[in-house]
Design a protein around this motif. Structure first.
Motif, PDB file in Angstrom:
ATOM      1  N   LEU B  35      34.065  38.844  37.729  1.00  0.00           N
ATOM      2  CA  LEU B  35      35.764  38.754  38.428  1.00  0.00           C
ATOM      3  C   LEU B  35      34.939  38.891  39.653  1.00  0.00           C
ATOM      4  N   LEU B  36      33.405  39.178  40.211  1.00  0.00           N
ATOM      5  CA  LEU B  36      33.420  39.832  41.323  1.00  0.00           C
ATOM      6  C   LEU B  36      32.388  38.990  41.835  1.00  0.00           C
ATOM      7  N   ASP B  37      32.151  38.217  41.182  1.00  0.00           N
ATOM      8  CA  ASP B  37      30.550  37.178  41.627  1.00  0.00           C
ATOM      9  C   ASP B  37      31.031  36.038  42.036  1.00  0.00           C
ATOM     10  N   ARG B  38      32.054  36.076  41.867  1.00  0.00           N
ATOM     11  CA  ARG B  38      32.521  34.419  42.310  1.00  0.00           C
ATOM     12  C   ARG B  38      33.354  34.007  44.174  1.00  0.00           C
ATOM     13  N   SER B  39      32.990  32.535  44.715  1.00  0.00           N
ATOM     14  CA  SER B  39      32.966  32.835  45.657  1.00  0.00           C
ATOM     15  C   SER B  39      34.219  33.329  46.343  1.00  0.00           C
ATOM     16  N   ASP B  40      35.597  33.028  45.579  1.00  0.00           N
ATOM     17  CA  ASP B  40      36.992  34.324  46.321  1.00  0.00           C
ATOM     18  C   ASP B  40      36.519  35.005  45.583  1.00  0.00           C
ATOM     19  N   ARG B  41      35.364  36.020  45.375  1.00  0.00           N
ATOM     20  CA  ARG B  41      35.106  37.355  45.023  1.00  0.00           C
ATOM     21  C   ARG B  41      36.710  37.752  44.220  1.00  0.00           C
ATOM     22  N   GLY B  42      37.213  36.653  43.602  1.00  0.00           N
ATOM     23  CA  GLY B  42      38.187  37.692  42.377  1.00  0.00           C
ATOM     24  C   GLY B  42      39.563  36.976  43.190  1.00  0.00           C
ATOM     25  N   ALA B  43      39.289  37.177  44.411  1.00  0.00           N
ATOM     26  CA  ALA B  43      40.688  36.751  44.669  1.00  0.00           C
ATOM     27  C   ALA B  43      42.013  36.388  43.554  1.00  0.00           C
ATOM     28  N   ALA B  44      41.381  34.779  43.705  1.00  0.00           N
ATOM     29  CA  ALA B  44      42.198  33.999  42.548  1.00  0.00           C
ATOM     30  C   ALA B  44      43.170  34.941  41.170  1.00  0.00           C
ATOM     31  N   LEU B  45      43.005  36.031  40.892  1.00  0.00           N
ATOM     32  CA  LEU B  45      42.089  36.754  39.117  1.00  0.00           C
ATOM     33  C   LEU B  45      43.659  37.751  39.799  1.00  0.00           C
ATOM     34  N   ALA B  46      44.358  37.957  41.297  1.00  0.00           N
ATOM     35  CA  ALA B  46      45.061  39.609  41.620  1.00  0.00           C
ATOM     36  C   ALA B  46      46.350  39.447  40.374  1.00  0.00           C
ATOM     37  N   GLY B  47      46.952  40.235  39.872  1.00  0.00           N
ATOM     38  CA  GLY B  47      47.741  39.398  38.787  1.00  0.00           C
ATOM     39  C   GLY B  47      47.398  39.522  37.605  1.00  0.00           C
ATOM     40  N   LYS B  48      46.701  39.139  37.115  1.00  0.00           N
ATOM     41  CA  LYS B  48      45.521  38.611  35.406  1.00  0.00           C
ATOM     42  C   LYS B  48      45.598  40.265  34.772  1.00  0.00           C
ATOM     43  N   ARG B  49      46.002  40.859  34.110  1.00  0.00           N
ATOM     44  CA  ARG B  49      45.753  42.151  33.117  1.00  0.00           C
ATOM     45  C   ARG B  49      44.449  41.562  31.781  1.00  0.00           C
ATOM     46  N   VAL B  50      43.385  42.819  32.632  1.00  0.00           N
ATOM     47  CA  VAL B  50      41.867  43.026  31.724  1.00  0.00           C
ATOM     48  C   VAL B  50      41.526  43.968  31.076  1.00  0.00           C
ATOM     49  N   VAL B  51      40.563  43.621  30.539  1.00  0.00           N
ATOM     50  CA  VAL B  51      39.962  44.948  30.214  1.00  0.00           C
ATOM     51  C   VAL B  51      38.806  45.320  31.160  1.00  0.00           C
ATOM     52  N   ILE B  52      37.855  46.626  31.075  1.00  0.00           N
ATOM     53  CA  ILE B  52      36.855  46.813  32.498  1.00  0.00           C
ATOM     54  C   ILE B  52      36.379  47.760  31.703  1.00  0.00           C
TER      55      ILE B  52
END
Lengths: 636, 636
Positions: B35-52
């Motif tokens: 989620l976090l170590d992406r070039s966009d730091r996760g921005a494109a994942l907003a709205g996604k449902r996840v289990v962490i």
């Protein structure tokens, strides 16, 4: 003060011939695989000057004015062709000498060799007269292997180049480093594409054929084990080692690719149960310092003969004294006796140090041992991995595991090497998924990266091995519960099992073999075992009767991977430790992981040696590890 | 009978909310690094449902009607920015609670916390009344780490979601598994790009802050060693572990790429010299089976108190007898005494089994030991590697090495892990080339593949570490001889060495430090040592005074790689074994390699722990291995 990268041309100083090409790192020579394992099998390299090194796999000598040797014998395995002939030369029958079908060579060979059945390299008697003056009129044809791949290179050496007697040069296992020029073979019908015409022999490391174990006769694998330091020189063990190496790299690659962090878990542990090896410095070391001039028992000076000599010499002195001999004779005899007495006490000392260190006190106080407490060799790394999984998520390790079971059979080693993983936020299904994919990745990796070795292994060890690996790599592994396994076994009315398959018994080798060899003819995963047949740390299922453990079982070999979801609930784990009658004290730190921030987690443990048996078809685990240690056996 | 790949949706059965995305393998949750170590730091994942899932690094509670927390505290390290703030939260001060600058939060925090200096998580007394009913009007802001990278995720949890008391939920180290939806942070000024709004808490693994060692106070690294099973939860040890893991993969990658085959050398050996650990089953195992109802010494029944009780009770019986008491009282007193006596002997038995196994015979016969002879833990794998190099050419191994030196300092471990190579057809220069390139590859690999961890380590451990690694990776390592080293040291007139630098002395830590820290300010290779300071197996140079050994020495740490060309000449090796007073019997198999097909060969040995010290700047080797074993210390 020189800087980095000194050239390796010392031996060519003042030499006007062109500089040899170097295709290998960290060596003056070219590795054979870089010459032979190319798509053109080396053809484009003809004319290049190279240095090569390796050990003699086979040798022939042909009179200088004879035609080049027949193609049948100069076989070099090819990566693109089947290479049948090749495989008869690349042989675990290390003593095999390829016999020419040509009469002229056969006649020459017959002089050198003994009986046609056992193929000893040379009959020493016949050649004895030649040792001082090797026949200068011969050309030697060697097949040389350097272990970089299964391929061998034909090296052609004029006998005038060698100062070493022909018998020694041609002995199987001789190490040869030669410089020369690569050329296409002179015989148009030759199966090999390239050979080396030697111009210099840079090094010859001879063999004493009388003492070299591999030259004695055709040795089966179980006899080779007594010479574990030589057996990698056989083609089979060489290939198995390369497959082993591939499995190791494949393991690291697969796991790190999937986000597992490597964690170095300890070999020396204070946690554990079952039959363990103790690690101690309390007993000292049997001294390896010898007298500078050691008393040589082989020369006849055993303690018994020396004691007999003392008796005899004492009697002589008595006799001299009684018979009124001169004083000097008595003094000399007494002096002689004293020397013999010294020898006797030296021998006794030596024998004592062999028997063992004297233990002075009756009780050993392990609080005075190196670590201030009992310490053992670990049987599993998963406990320690759990600690790191509870911080880093997915972790793995690869290390030696020890069991001191006094069993000596084809499935037991005292020292094994396991790849173990632990995954936080994971359950039994996740561990089974991981085992399944990791296992299939290994099969695929070996097929793709050790093609030539697998081809050889399938010819020499197990004809079905390649198809079996292919089928496994592409299949979906069946999963079923222990309870289902028992009901399958109960339906097998035609098969009599030594242990009756009833719910609650541990599955035996026979049971597993029936399920994988007879019913499914392939690997399966069996899960959810009765709690009594698995260890205390495995998670108790809701039925309170079974636990979240599984085994990945393969035909012929048995369990290759075992795995489990371990108990994350403090109270249950605590009760299970008591149930098994284990000391809670030892497991306090393990319980700590449940006291603070506990999490569901699961992991697997792959036996590298069992995996290698599955990948090669070898039947005995002692051949799946370079230096096997088992009950009563540790040689080096 | 299910087939492979069972979906992991058990807990969502009957749930109509959209299925969470799964980006991680072998787990129901998403690893935070994905989620976090992406070039966009996760921005494109907003709205996604996840289990962490992960462990609480810091926690704050804010009243529901308060504005979102200030940006300063919701720091998540970013791969692209410096992330200063991030690094103050990702902290080896594990007990640190990030204090808000806002008054409202500070007031809340002040109620919960004790002194501002030691930052205990909560004052239990103050919160005692709240345990039964957690304040439902709060929103929790957690920073959660799962160890997959240095980054943490902010997780926002409404207190109504939790059935666990707030004190427990917010304790440092609590394990939380949450399902929710990723969103951009509400506070526009927030430094982090994405956070999770939890909708369900799937699991809470609580911590007992009173007993959890990491919650007590700010622990320096040397105190963390006593809790080796918890220390990976600190950010520093987490980062060091990920660097360690990278070094391991880099080693396998580099060596296999250059044609080395991995060979499994044994840990249990009968060959060797120096201070070794004995491996034995002769002394049995200190029994770990306890009485089902153990005699509890903690309840006051120590052997001494029980003995005092016996004395007292005996005196009572005497008194009763003397004073003509009724018979029943005497019988009861005698019965009571007997029970106490039984307890005493139980305790004595227990103490005995703790002290150690009884050794019945005075002499131990090691021919009756597990392997039928003396067996030890190996100190080096190179002997066994030589056997495989003499067949396969270039080989390597990675395994534990043991030295039983009774030394406890920052440079000694009883169990270390070494990468060792052996190369046939190679000389000293080749081994130095190999060491040089392998070492620089490791430096480069860490810089390229552990950027974020190295950034953190350079802030917390050693500010110069990144520039030092960069300089090393791109430099040409200077090589000079021992003789040159001595003459350099002799010129250092301003420095007084404890050991005077004279030709023939072994170079001390002080000498090496002068050469690398003072003169060259970087790693160097020193070669051609006097024969007396290196081992018997190293090849004798033509001068007959020096041997073909080298050390790669680095500033602060010392020797990271040691290497040598080993003696291939039978006669010389044989003589050297005698010179060192070693038992030839043990080395017969090693001599065999010179008897049959001998070849020039050289190899290196890298200490993984020393390498890790160099790569991280850590000063103590006990922090460079997860579970250190040293003199007097082995805890799990």
């Amino acid at each position: 003060m020189e800087s980095h990268g000194k050239p390796h041309q010392k031996e060519q100083d003042g030499d006007l011939s062109p500089k040899p090409i170097t295709l290998s790192k960290y060596s003056n020579r070219v590795e054979l695989k870089t010459l032979l394992d190319r798509s053109d099998r080396g053809a484009a390299l003809a004319g290049k000057r190279v240095v090569i090194g390796g050990w003699v796999k086979s040798a022939r000598a042909v009179k200088k004015d004879s035609p080049p040797p027949p193609p049948a014998v100069v076989a070099v395995p090819s990566p693109s062709s089947g290479g049948d002939q090749a495989h008869t030369t690349a042989n675990i029958r290390c003593t095999e000498i390829i016999q020419s079908k040509m009469n002229i060579f056969r006649r020459f060979f017959d002089v050198l060799s003994g009986s046609g059945k056992t193929y000893p390299i040379f009959d020493k008697t016949e050649l004895a007269g030649q040792k001082a003056a090797p026949p200068p009129e011969y050309v030697f044809y060697f097949l040389i292997s350097d272990g970089s791949s299964i391929s061998s290179l034909q090296v052609v050496v004029d006998s005038a180049l060698s100062t070493v007697p022909a018998t020694q040069l041609m002995a199987l296992g001789t190490c040869i480093v030669a410089e020369g020029v690569l050329r296409l073979p002179l015989a148009a019908s030759a199966k090999h594409v390239i050979e080396l015409e030697a111009e210099k022999l840079l090094h010859v490391g001879t063999v004493d054929p009388e003492k070299y174990p591999l030259s004695k006769k055709q040795l089966p694998l179980h006899m080779l084990r007594d010479f574990s330091h030589f057996r990698p020189r056989t083609t089979t063990v060489g290939s198995v080692t390369r497959v082993h190496s591939a499995l190791t790299l494949a393991s690291h690659t697969f796991l790190q690719y999937h986000g597992f962090q490597y964690v170095q878990v300890p070999v020396i542990t204070t946690t554990g149960f079952g039959e363990m090896f103790r690690v101690t410095t309390l007993l000292g070391k049997t001294d390896d310092k010898e007298e500078k001039k050691p008393v040589n028992e082989k020369d006849g000076f055993s303690i018994d003969t020396v004691k007999a000599a003392i008796k005899e010499k004492t009697r002589l002195i008595d006799h001299l004294k009684r018979s009124d001999s001169n004083r000097e004779a008595v003094v000399a005899a007494v002096h002689d006796l004293k020397k013999t007495g010294d020898l006797a006490s030296q021998l006794e000392m030596k024998q004592k140090s062999k028997t063992g260190t004297l233990v002075k006190s009756e009780k050993l106080d392990f609080s005075k041992d190196f670590f201030g407490r009992d310490a053992y060799l670990t049987a599993s790394g998963r406990f320690h991995l759990e600690s790191y999984a509870s911080a880093l998520g997915k972790v793995y390790t690869f290390g030696p595991r020890f069991i001191a079971d006094k069993i000596d059979n084809a499935r037991h080693l005292a020292e094994m090497w396991n790849v173990e993983t632990e995954m936080a936020f994971s359950e039994l299904d996740d561990a089974m998924d991981c085992a399944d994919e990791y296992f299939k990745f290994l099969c695929k990796y070996v097929l793709e990266n050790r093609q030539e070795d697998m081809k050889f292994i399938s010819k020499r060890v197990d004809k079905t091995i390649t198809t079996r690996l292919e089928a496994t790599a592409s299949s979906s592994l069946l999963r079923f519960s222990y309870t289902e396994a028992i009901s399958l076994l109960q339906k097998a009315t035609s098969t009599k099992f030594e242990t009756k398959p009833e719910w609650g018994v541990a599955l035996t080798t026979e049971h597993l073999s029936y399920l994988t060899d007879e019913i499914y003819k392939g690997p399966v995963i069996i899960h959810s075992y009765p709690k009594a047949v698995k260890q205390f740390y495995v998670r108790l299922n809701d039925d309170k009767k079974t636990v979240a453990a599984f085994d990945l079982v393969v035909p012929k070999v048995g369990v290759v991977i075992t795995g489990s979801q371990n108990e994350e609930r403090f109270e249950i784990l605590n009760a299970r430790i008591a149930e098994f009658g284990l000391s809670r004290e030892k497991f306090e730190w393990y319980l700590d992981l449940r006291r603070h921030g506990t999490v569901k987690h699961s992991g697997i443990s792959l036996s590298m040696e069992q995996m290698l048996l599955f990948a090669t078809g070898l039947p005995d685990i002692k051949d799946a590890i370079p230096f096997p240690r088992s009950w009563g056996k540790a040689n080096n």
